[in-house]
Design a protein around this motif. Structure first.
Motif, short mmCIF file in Angstrom:
data_model
loop_
_atom_site.label_atom_id
_atom_site.label_comp_id
_atom_site.label_asym_id
_atom_site.label_seq_id
_atom_site.Cartn_x
_atom_site.Cartn_y
_atom_site.Cartn_z
N VAL A 77 0.88 -1.29 0.27
CA VAL A 77 0.08 -0.01 -0.12
C VAL A 77 0.98 1.07 0.08
CG1 VAL A 77 -1.64 1.12 1.16
CG2 VAL A 77 -1.80 -1.20 1.38
N GLN A 78 0.51 1.90 -0.74
CA GLN A 78 1.29 3.49 -0.98
C GLN A 78 0.39 4.47 -0.87
OE1 GLN A 78 3.53 3.26 -4.62
NE2 GLN A 78 4.27 1.26 -4.38
N GLY A 79 0.72 5.55 0.13
CA GLY A 79 -0.27 6.70 0.27
C GLY A 79 0.33 7.99 -0.63
N TYR A 80 -0.61 8.66 -0.84
CA TYR A 80 -0.25 9.89 -1.70
C TYR A 80 -1.41 11.21 -1.19
CZ TYR A 80 2.31 7.12 -4.93
OH TYR A 80 3.22 6.16 -5.55
N ASP A 81 -0.87 11.75 -0.24
CA ASP A 81 -1.81 12.75 0.11
C ASP A 81 -1.90 13.99 -0.76
OD1 ASP A 81 -2.61 11.58 2.45
OD2 ASP A 81 -0.95 12.26 3.77
N SER A 82 -2.93 14.54 -1.13
CA SER A 82 -3.12 15.73 -1.81
C SER A 82 -2.58 15.30 -3.38
CB SER A 82 -2.15 16.78 -1.10
OG SER A 82 -2.95 17.44 -0.15
N ILE A 138 6.93 12.22 -13.55
CA ILE A 138 6.97 11.05 -13.46
C ILE A 138 6.61 10.90 -11.86
CG2 ILE A 138 7.62 8.61 -13.36
CD1 ILE A 138 9.28 9.14 -15.89
N VAL A 139 5.89 10.12 -11.17
CA VAL A 139 5.62 10.07 -9.87
C VAL A 139 6.44 8.68 -9.44
CG1 VAL A 139 4.21 9.45 -7.88
CG2 VAL A 139 3.10 10.74 -10.09
N LYS A 140 7.39 9.20 -8.52
CA LYS A 140 8.29 8.15 -8.03
C LYS A 140 7.88 7.40 -6.95
CE LYS A 140 11.56 10.04 -10.42
NZ LYS A 140 12.04 9.40 -11.80
N PRO A 141 8.14 6.12 -6.73
CA PRO A 141 7.52 5.10 -5.97
C PRO A 141 8.00 5.41 -4.65
CG PRO A 141 9.25 3.88 -7.18
CD PRO A 141 9.26 5.38 -7.78
N LYS A 142 7.09 4.96 -3.55
CA LYS A 142 7.59 5.19 -2.20
C LYS A 142 7.84 3.93 -1.54
CE LYS A 142 5.09 9.38 -1.83
NZ LYS A 142 4.36 10.37 -0.97
N SER A 143 7.69 2.83 -2.26
CA SER A 143 8.18 1.30 -1.65
C SER A 143 8.70 0.40 -2.82
CB SER A 143 6.91 0.82 -0.98
OG SER A 143 5.81 0.56 -1.72
N PHE A 144 9.35 -0.58 -2.24
CA PHE A 144 9.98 -1.74 -3.21
C PHE A 144 8.80 -2.48 -3.83
CE2 PHE A 144 13.23 -0.46 -0.31
CZ PHE A 144 14.38 -0.38 -1.21
N GLN A 145 9.25 -2.93 -5.33
CA GLN A 145 8.18 -3.73 -5.96
C GLN A 145 9.06 -4.92 -6.24
OE1 GLN A 145 5.71 -1.97 -8.73
NE2 GLN A 145 6.19 0.32 -7.91
N THR A 146 8.32 -6.03 -6.34
CA THR A 146 9.12 -7.26 -6.79
C THR A 146 9.42 -7.51 -8.15
OG1 THR A 146 7.58 -8.46 -5.18
CG2 THR A 146 8.51 -9.92 -6.86
N GLY A 175 4.66 -17.59 -19.77
CA GLY A 175 6.25 -18.06 -20.09
C GLY A 175 6.66 -18.87 -19.02
N THR A 176 7.76 -19.80 -19.29
CA THR A 176 8.62 -20.65 -18.45
C THR A 176 9.70 -20.04 -18.16
OG1 THR A 176 7.28 -22.77 -19.41
CG2 THR A 176 9.27 -23.08 -18.02
N ILE A 177 10.12 -19.81 -16.87
CA ILE A 177 11.44 -19.42 -16.28
C ILE A 177 12.26 -20.69 -16.09
CG2 ILE A 177 12.41 -17.95 -14.69
CD1 ILE A 177 9.99 -16.75 -13.77
N TYR A 178 13.43 -20.42 -16.87
CA TYR A 178 14.52 -21.68 -16.66
C TYR A 178 15.61 -21.27 -16.01
CZ TYR A 178 12.05 -23.87 -20.63
OH TYR A 178 11.06 -24.45 -21.27
N GLY A 179 16.51 -22.00 -15.08
CA GLY A 179 17.62 -21.72 -14.40
C GLY A 179 17.14 -21.55 -12.80
N GLU A 180 17.90 -21.05 -12.29
CA GLU A 180 17.72 -20.78 -10.79
C GLU A 180 17.04 -19.49 -10.59
OE1 GLU A 180 19.86 -20.41 -6.52
OE2 GLU A 180 20.98 -20.87 -8.24
N VAL A 181 15.48 -19.45 -10.29
CA VAL A 181 14.78 -18.39 -10.18
C VAL A 181 15.11 -17.66 -8.97
CG1 VAL A 181 12.41 -17.58 -10.24
CG2 VAL A 181 13.11 -19.52 -11.58
N ASN A 182 15.25 -16.09 -9.10
CA ASN A 182 15.55 -15.49 -7.95
C ASN A 182 14.74 -14.01 -8.16
OD1 ASN A 182 16.55 -14.25 -5.78
ND2 ASN A 182 18.46 -13.82 -6.70
N TRP A 183 13.88 -13.98 -7.06
CA TRP A 183 13.00 -12.53 -7.05
C TRP A 183 13.34 -11.72 -6.13
CZ3 TRP A 183 9.25 -12.87 -10.85
CH2 TRP A 183 8.83 -13.98 -11.04
N ASN A 184 13.36 -10.55 -6.43
CA ASN A 184 13.79 -9.50 -5.27
C ASN A 184 12.98 -8.33 -5.29
OD1 ASN A 184 15.85 -8.13 -3.72
ND2 ASN A 184 17.45 -8.31 -5.22
N GLN A 185 13.17 -7.67 -4.35
CA GLN A 185 12.58 -6.25 -4.19
C GLN A 185 13.38 -5.03 -4.67
OE1 GLN A 185 9.49 -5.76 -2.63
NE2 GLN A 185 9.41 -7.91 -3.22
N SER A 186 12.81 -4.34 -5.44
CA SER A 186 13.63 -2.92 -6.02
C SER A 186 13.00 -1.94 -6.05
CB SER A 186 14.09 -3.53 -7.48
OG SER A 186 14.91 -2.65 -8.04
#
Length: 332
Positions: free
Chosen positions: A87-92, A103-111, A316-327
């Motif tokens: 959840v990301q808040g944007y007052d006013s 461009i509105v910059k993010p206020k938290s990480f995304q997967t 799609g099929t992901i091949y190899g060692e799958v690694n997810w991250n927050q960025s």
């Protein structure tokens, strides 16, 4: 986060009719941005409830329903959205975007998906729908080093000997971005459009566009046109998979593996203008968007399936060692 108020709900209009609070699920609120008269306007989309049960984002009824935007009218409140359960808040919010118009910059990480540059790739089986004669292909990438050619996205087959077909993005050995397309003519090499230098560990938006009627190909980096070529004939890939994170789709194993992070891969069957690219590049999309024939957000966070969020559902099929991250990707 400020709760959604009853009077806010009452100011919403759905298909020209007043709506009741019971018609919506406030926990699944999305904000889309579109550009109108050079000012970003917020549009709210709610996940509608059907007979008291929440409709899945995969539900056809919801896909049809979201084509009709619910506009917030004469309402002064906090604007917020849910994205990957964050959840990301944007007052006013409306005042902020009207003043800054950027461009509105993010206020938290995304997967996002992380690729090791060795063997991780995603293959989407060939289909004519994701290899149209007029197209736009776009994606967010973060390059994290390695030598040689590195391809974040490829949909190609053929060579100079039998005619180059399809398109691809490259980070070159000289650390430059390039976009290649083929005209299918035997003896001709790839048509290469050059871009700026590759910045390591920086999110970069790439977009390639081909307009069949105008016979013109465009290359955009971060929403800015960096090169175009006119009088170009294009021959789509006609048998190989769309490959994310590696090149050489003629080879089942692949080559030119990309080392870094990738997000928001999209294929359109229309030639988007620069304004449209800029308007879309920093926001998540609804899969039913007109002309969107392939959409892999790569935000699953687990598993080895890259879900196609477009109406075509070409996973799609992901091949190899799958690694997810927050960025901290510049998306809302």
């Amino acid at each position: 986060m400020t709760p959604l108020l009853d009077n806010d709900i009452n100011n919403l209009k759905l298909l020209g009719k007043k709506c009741r609070k019971a018609d919506f699920s406030p926990s699944t609120l999305y904000i889309l941005l579109k550009e109108k008269n050079a000012v970003l306007i917020g549009i709210l989309l709610y996940i509608c409830k059907n007979d008291g049960d929440s409709i899945s984002k995969d539900d056809d009824k919801l896909i049809d329903w979201t084509r009709n935007f619910i506009e917030l009218r004469s309402c002064d409140c906090s604007w917020y959205h849910v994205n990957d359960s964050i959840v990301q808040g944007y007052d006013s919010f409306s005042k902020d975007v009207a003043q800054h118009n950027d461009i509105v910059k993010p206020k938290s990480f995304q997967t996002v998906l992380v690729l090791d540059g060795t063997d991780v790739k995603i293959d989407i089986p060939y289909s004519k729908e994701i290899n149209p004669p007029t197209f736009t292909v776009e994606m967010w990438v973060m390059f994290q080093g390695s030598d040689g050619y590195r391809s974040p996205l490829t949909a190609r087959n053929g060579s100079k000997k039998d005619g180059c077909k399809g398109f691809l993005f490259y980070a070159t050995p000289r650390s430059k971005w390039q976009f290649w397309i083929g005209n299918g003519k035997v003896g001709d090499i790839w048509i290469m459009l050059g871009g700026p230098g590759v910045q390591s560990n920086v999110w970069t938006h790439l977009a390639g566009v081909y307009n069949q009627k105008a016979q013109t190909v465009y290359f955009y980096v971060n929403g800015q046109e960096v090169e175009r070529e006119i009088g170009i004939k294009y021959q789509p890939n006609n048998k190989q998979p769309l490959r994310i994170g590696a090149g050489n789709t003629e080879n089942p194993i692949g080559n030119y593996f990309f080392n870094g992070k990738i997000s928001e891969v999209r294929v359109w069957n229309v030639a988007l203008t620069q304004d449209k690219i800029q308007a879309n590049m920093s926001r998540r999309l609804i899969g039913a968007a007109k002309g969107l024939v392939g959409y892999w957000s790569l935000s699953e966070g687990s598993g080895n399936i890259a879900r196609d969020r477009s109406k075509n559902s070409q996973n799609g099929t992901i091949y190899g060692e799958v690694n997810w991250n927050q960025s901290m990707i510049p998306m809302i």
